[in-house]
Design an enzyme around this catalytic site. Structure first.
Site, PDB file in Angstrom:
ATOM      1  N   ILE A   1      57.817  47.826 -31.062  1.00  0.00           N
ATOM      2  CA  ILE A   1      58.436  46.934 -31.427  1.00  0.00           C
ATOM      3  C   ILE A   1      58.210  46.796 -32.959  1.00  0.00           C
ATOM      4  CG2 ILE A   1      58.992  44.207 -31.178  1.00  0.00           C
ATOM      5  CD1 ILE A   1      58.924  44.862 -28.621  1.00  0.00           C
ATOM      6  N   HIS A   2      59.216  47.647 -33.581  1.00  0.00           N
ATOM      7  CA  HIS A   2      59.087  47.426 -34.961  1.00  0.00           C
ATOM      8  C   HIS A   2      60.193  46.737 -35.617  1.00  0.00           C
ATOM      9  CE1 HIS A   2      56.973  51.503 -35.742  1.00  0.00           C
ATOM     10  NE2 HIS A   2      56.282  50.734 -35.320  1.00  0.00           N
TER      11      HIS A   2
END
Lengths: 552, 85
Positions: free
Chosen positions: B14-15
């Site tokens: 989850i950048h």
């Protein structure tokens, strides 16, 4: 002539005038704003500044998307959200309530947010602290009344030098006027480097302090070796000019080859595939005009998780890969891990020689529960595309027979569960040990294809660790023994009526292409960037030397 | 209260960008959404909090949805995860 050494961040070179970036000094911002409005208005000023920051960032996002691309523009969408993030704004409001001046409250809250990102331990997220700083600086600048900062204006193209460049500043770069970027700090994974590679301009980072008197003088920036050279002498310039000319010729030639067949001058067809480990790499392979994926590494799913990936996850992953390829072949290699690549959820005893240990197919056959899940997932994915399966590190016929029993088991289970899969899925093996090459005649009877893993094959044949830098120049990759083994495998394959390819680095060596083709290799699977150069080499070769081309 | 679990497929976890998409989506829902990853928990409508989870490829996320239209929110979120994470 003087030289600074850093890290090459983008594989292009540039020659031009060096110009330093005009930095925004936070001190100036602080000094100016201390004479501004009373603290009663602080919250209002802050809210107003956020709105303005968001509007600037929205414009930047649109502008960047148009000029550069969506990926690069996305960072401004994120910055826009960061500006209004509650953890940031509440931090500021709390600090204001404590009686702190607004600018200090902003700085401290930004630092707290950075700490949260640092604590994730994730490299990418830690780098986002630069974006947080960027947003805070923007808000501070707005509060101080300064206008939007522009990069040095010059109609003459130049090489930009800076201590480091924030995403906002790199977004203002016009590749028509900025030939290259050199920074005193920074990393090759940083935003500047990534943008430079996307814009295809030269970049070098981490060169250390650049003397200010280099401003306005001619420099050469070498993006591969990571050098910044002041007023290079004629010898160096000659080398640079020749390299540029060659590069331009090559690129033009490779672009010409797009869409052309991978066949020799006398019409002999070879398959040119690419190696990949993720959907993104598959897209890179297709961008480079690969005909399929000759080696799809499955390890990434297993190594990056705290438990073995379940069947659904694996199926979805392989399916996505197959669908991107739209009918082109996808050869999935079963798990190639062992004691050296630590699987966190396994407690394998430490081995003296992990490269020669319980890895790859040996691991899979000793852990049939994991093996069966992967086989089921690969089979299920085969319903969505042109999927084939490949077994690594094969040394005995028995290993192949055992693996095939598990494959048959998986098929039986899926059939009874009513889950679709390709009944006649191709099953191949990697030939990456001398043993496999030497008994290849027996192995060929059991499988549908061979793929020679030359990296490991050379290592095992020459008894030399390929990662050992001390041996790098000592032992030839194209040792005769290796070619003997290649010949064994190719002949055994053809005698049994199956195809034989190469998925190791040797396949991309264009100095060896002619020899490999004449040995009868049917397929070469290489790193995506090697596909077009390899096509050039193939088209330049005669399969049967006695043939003469029609023309000339 | 509705819940579901989802294993992150995206290569980069989850950048920033997927986090931004998730938060934008969650903010448009009438319900409250909490995400847990390992020992950390975050309000899905707060960007820094979601990024602070440091969720990587292969990590299991637990979503907890409460409030109005829970069922629809849950289904929408699950679809969202499948498409973007």
């Amino acid at each position: 002539m003087m030289r600074l050494n850093g890290q090459g961040a983008s594989p292009f070179d540039a020659y031009g005038i060096l110009r330093f970036d005009i930095p925004a000094t936070k001190d100036a911002v602080f000094r100016k704003s201390s004479a501004s409005d009373s603290s009663d208005n602080d919250e209002a000023r802050f809210s107003q500044a956020i709105l303005q920051a968001q509007s600037e960032l929205a414009r930047l996002e649109q502008d960047t998307a148009r000029r550069i691309g969506d990926e690069e523009a996305a960072i401004f969408a994120v910055q826009k959200m960061l500006a209004a993030d509650e953890d940031f704004t509440e931090g500021v409001k709390n600090a204001l309530a404590d009686g702190k001046p607004l600018e200090q409250a902003i700085k401290e809250s930004a630092e707290d947010v950075c700490r949260i990102l640092e604590q994730t331990g994730d490299e990418y997220l830690r780098r986002r602290t630069g974006d947080v700083g960027d947003v805070a600086a923007r808000i501070l600048r707005i509060l101080s009344g300064e206008g939007e900062i522009a990069l040095p204006e010059d109609t003459e193209p130049f090489i930009l030098a800076a201590n480091d460049l924030s995403p906002s500043r790199t977004a203002l770069l016009d590749p028509k006027t900025v030939l290259g970027i050199v920074t005193e700090q920074g990393s090759i994974q940083g935003h500047t480097a990534i943008l430079a590679r996307t814009l295809r301009i030269s970049a070098v980072v981490n060169v250390g302090p650049i003397p200010r008197d280099w401003e306005g003088r001619l420099v050469l920036l070498l993006g591969e070796t990571g050098e910044l050279i002041l007023e290079p002498d004629e010898q160096i310039m000659e080398k640079y000019r020749r390299k540029q000319a060659l590069r331009e010729q090559q690129n033009a030639a490779y672009e010409e080859l797009r869409g052309k067949a991978n066949e020799t001058a006398d019409g002999h067809r070879i398959l040119v595939y690419a190696n990949a480990a993720s959907p993104r790499e598959i897209r890179a392979a297709l961008d480079n005009d690969a005909e399929g994926i000759g080696l799809f590494r499955s390890e990434v799913l297993f190594l990056s998780s705290s438990q073995p990936p379940d069947e659904e996850t694996q199926t979805a992953y392989y399916r996505e890969a197959a669908e991107i390829l739209e009918g082109r072949k996808l050869i999935i290699r079963t798990l190639d891990v062992g004691a050296d690549k630590s699987l966190p959820y396994f407690h394998l005893p430490k081995e003296e020689n992990p490269a020669l240990g319980l890895r790859a197919i040996r691991f899979s056959l000793s852990h049939p529960d994991i093996f069966l899940v992967q086989l089921r997932a690969i089979l299920r994915a085969s319903a969505y595309g042109n999927v084939a399966l490949m077994l690594p590190l094969i040394v005995t016929v028995q290993e192949v027979k055992d693996a095939k029993k598990w494959i048959a088991q998986a098929k039986k289970e899926l059939r009874s569960e009513g889950k679709a899969f390709r009944e006649d899925i191709e099953i191949g093996i990697m030939i990456e040990t001398p043993a496999a090459a030497l008994i290849s005649a027996d192995l060929a009877k059991e499988v549908d294809f061979f793929s020679i893993g030359t990296n490991d094959l050379i290592q095992y044949t020459l008894a030399a660790d390929r990662q050992n830098p001390m041996l790098a120049d000592m032992l030839p990759q194209d040792h005769e023994a290796v070619f003997c083994l290649l010949r064994e495998a190719i002949e055994a394959a053809h005698n049994a009526g199956i195809w034989c390819g190469i998925c190791g680095e040797l396949g991309a060596d264009t100095a060896l292409t002619k020899r490999l083709i004449r040995m009868g290799v049917d397929e070469l699977s290489v790193v995506p960037s090697a596909v077009l150069p390899l096509r050039a080499a193939i088209r330049n070769t005669q399969f049967k030397p006695a043939n003469r081309p029609e023309k000339e | 209260m509705e819940t579901f679990e989802y294993q992150v497929k995206a290569e980069n976890g989850i950048h920033a960008r997927p986090a931004g998409l998730l938060v934008t989506y969650a903010r448009n829902q009438p319900c409250r959404v909490t995400v847990r990853c390992g020992e950390k928990e975050a309000d899905a409508k707060r960007l820094i909090a979601v990024m602070g989870l440091g969720a990587k490829q292969g990590d299991m996320l637990s979503f907890c949805i409460e409030g109005e239209e829970e069922q629809a929110c849950r289904d929408g979120l699950l679809d969202f995860c499948r498409e973007h994470l």
